[in-house]
Motif scaffolding. Structure first.
Motif, PDB file in Angstrom:
ATOM      1  N   THR A 179      -6.193  -3.452  12.051  1.00  0.00           N
ATOM      2  CA  THR A 179      -6.840  -4.673  12.603  1.00  0.00           C
ATOM      3  C   THR A 179      -6.735  -5.436  11.568  1.00  0.00           C
ATOM      4  O   THR A 179      -6.911  -5.400  10.361  1.00  0.00           O
ATOM      5  CB  THR A 179      -8.123  -4.525  12.698  1.00  0.00           C
ATOM      6  N   GLY A 180      -6.480  -6.731  11.820  1.00  0.00           N
ATOM      7  CA  GLY A 180      -6.506  -7.739  10.949  1.00  0.00           C
ATOM      8  C   GLY A 180      -5.480  -8.966  11.221  1.00  0.00           C
ATOM      9  O   GLY A 180      -4.309  -8.769  11.254  1.00  0.00           O
ATOM     10  N   GLU A 182      -4.419 -11.071   9.217  1.00  0.00           N
ATOM     11  CA  GLU A 182      -3.468 -11.294   7.935  1.00  0.00           C
ATOM     12  C   GLU A 182      -2.538 -10.330   7.991  1.00  0.00           C
ATOM     13  O   GLU A 182      -1.626 -10.571   7.103  1.00  0.00           O
ATOM     14  CB  GLU A 182      -4.530 -11.216   6.753  1.00  0.00           C
ATOM     15  N   ASP A 222      -7.720 -10.270  15.122  1.00  0.00           N
ATOM     16  CA  ASP A 222      -9.223 -10.292  15.218  1.00  0.00           C
ATOM     17  C   ASP A 222      -9.852 -11.107  16.433  1.00  0.00           C
ATOM     18  O   ASP A 222     -10.260 -12.036  16.299  1.00  0.00           O
ATOM     19  CB  ASP A 222      -9.652 -10.647  13.602  1.00  0.00           C
ATOM     20  N   GLY A 245     -11.918  -4.287   9.900  1.00  0.00           N
ATOM     21  CA  GLY A 245     -12.886  -5.001  10.831  1.00  0.00           C
ATOM     22  C   GLY A 245     -13.856  -4.110  11.201  1.00  0.00           C
ATOM     23  O   GLY A 245     -14.698  -4.034  12.239  1.00  0.00           O
ATOM     24  N   ASP A 252     -15.142  -9.091  12.579  1.00  0.00           N
ATOM     25  CA  ASP A 252     -15.260  -7.410  12.478  1.00  0.00           C
ATOM     26  C   ASP A 252     -15.610  -7.016  13.843  1.00  0.00           C
ATOM     27  O   ASP A 252     -16.493  -7.037  14.290  1.00  0.00           O
ATOM     28  CB  ASP A 252     -15.847  -6.852  11.385  1.00  0.00           C
TER      29      ASP A 252
HETATM   30 MG    MG Z   1     -10.100  -7.258   8.801  1.00  0.00          MG
END
Ligand code: MG
Ligand code: AMP
Length: 411
Positions: A179-180, A182, A222, A245, A252
């Motif tokens: 997850t993310g 970025e 996210d 997250g 998160d």
């Molecule tokens: Mg994250």
């Protein structure tokens, strides 16, 4: 939120795990898997008395003098049904069944051949060099217990029992989700603000290494909806591992998503470094592990919590890595209040384990694990000098590497 010990978290997780159903596989595919069945010998092994040497078989009972006439030849794989007469011997090869009326074998090198005759040494022990029927395994005996992890020797034994396929616990399929916002998948050069999703690949490799079957779900951005959608997609697997997250940041969403999908979540702060936040949930009855996003913390958390669960689900009973005592080659200090799992480089030299740290222990540093092959367990507020003994969990067997000489066995 409660902070609990590593051991308590492990116990709570393992309590919820039961072995998956068995499946039938061919004998070779049983390697490194666990059989839920007891395996009973269908016949005696060896199936008959047979010769342990290339030599001569005869009846010790009816021996008169020390000369015998050689009558016949019996190679391995054949049988002789006609008894060997008193005063006679038969030339016999290793593994050939002992003919009727014979009870003793003398190896070739212990007799003198004189034309059609052999001369025996002065003393001959009755019954020598005969392997008795069933001396290895008796028909009806349990040879392999239910719950045995099958190694090459068990595979060979099962084959000797005539088995070509058998039931083993199924491999766990584990869905892996990163997850993310970025994150980018490997294959691209990171744009500004982005990093490559390496956790999914580390974890997938850890799953493979443990004998499981990873399924990559990719990256969830996210948002709550995206995270829910990805988690739902992973429910076809048996287990799920999610990284990132899971802390208390604004973006998160992992815990929220699991709860929205109906999962019962247990969220702890585990008393350890690296790592700390760990969410464990049952979603549709399936274990879901939400691990920290930092690479070293994710890998170490997998080792401590996911791997044992995975092994238990595949029927294994010994689910923890070995912990050994090693001599510290540099000082280690833990000023904090949490047990510290210091990534270390272990080697085995002169009958002892030695260990260095991998240096900087920042949980974001994947490089610290590349060099490392063990975790030095350092209690809170402890400082250990060079030469002290420390407990080290061995993560793999590379501590044996760098040893180019042939180990000196005592034989
Ligand atoms: Mg994250
Ligand atoms: P998070 O727990 O989501 O706040 O993530 C903590 C940090 O871990 C992030 O800032 C990233 O640098 C790193 N991270 C998270 N997910 C991954 C991943 N899949 N691969 C590599 N690094 C990651």
């Amino acid at each position: 939120m409660a902070t609990i010990s590593i051991r308590e978290a492990q116990r709570t997780i393992l309590e919820k795990i039961t072995p998956l159903d068995p499946e039938k596989v061919s004998l070779f595919h049983g390697l490194n898997r666990v059989t839920p069945d007891e395996h009973v010998a269908p016949w005696d092994i060896p199936p008959s008395d047979n010769s342990a040497m290339d030599g001569y078989a005869f009846s010790h009972d009816t021996l008169i003098g020390n000369r015998l006439r050689v009558n016949g030849f019996l190679p391995a794989g054949e049988i002789r049904t006609i008894p060997v007469s008193p005063g006679e011997a038969i030339r016999i090869m290793t593994g050939a069944p002992i003919p009727p009326a014979c009870d003793t074998v003398l190896p070739m090198e212990e007799v003198e051949v004189e034309g059609d005759y052999i001369r025996l040494p002065a003393s001959v022990r009755a019954g020598s060099h005969v392997r008795k029927r069933g001396e290895d395994i008796r028909q009806g005996n349990v040879v392999i217990d239910a719950g045995t992890l099958l190694r090459p020797q068990e595979i060979g034994m099962l084959s000797a029992m005539g088995i070509t396929s058998l039931a083993v616990h199924r491999k766990v399929r584990i869905a892996i989700l990163a997850t993310g916002d970025e994150l980018l998948e490997p294959g691209s050069t990171p744009a500004p603000g982005k990093i490559i999703n390496s956790n999914s690949y580390t974890l997938a490799a850890q799953v493979l290494d443990a004998g499981g079957d990873p399924v990559l779900l990719g990256i969830a951005p996210d948002t709550l909806d995206a995270t829910c959608a990805k988690i739902r997609a992973g429910l076809t697997a048996d287990f799920m591992v999610i990284t990132g997250g899971v802390s208390v940041g604004e973006r998160d969403y992992v815990k929220m998503a699991i709860e929205k999908l109906g999962g019962t979540i247990t969220f702890w702060k585990v008393d350890m470094k690296p790592g700390k936040p760990l969410a464990f949930a049952l979603l549709d009855g399936k274990p879901v592990f939400a691990l920290p996003g930092n690479p070293a913390a994710a890998m170490v958390s997998f080792e401590l919590f996911v791997r044992p669960a995975l092994l238990k689900a595949m029927g294994q009973r010994r689910v923890f890595r070995p912990v050994v005592k090693a001599t510290l080659r540099e000082p280690v200090v833990n000023k904090g209040s949490r047990p510290h799992l210091v990534r270390g480089i272990v080697s085995a030299e002169n009958d002892r384990y030695h260990v260095f740290t991998t240096g900087n222990q920042s949980s974001g540093r994947l490089s610290s694990l590349i060099q490392g092959n063990g975790l030095i367990i350092v209690a809170p507020e402890t400082s250990l000098p060079v030469g002290a003994e420390a407990e080290v969990m061995l993560l793999d067997r590379t501590f044996e590497m760098g040893r180019l000489d042939i180990p000196s066995l005592k034989v």
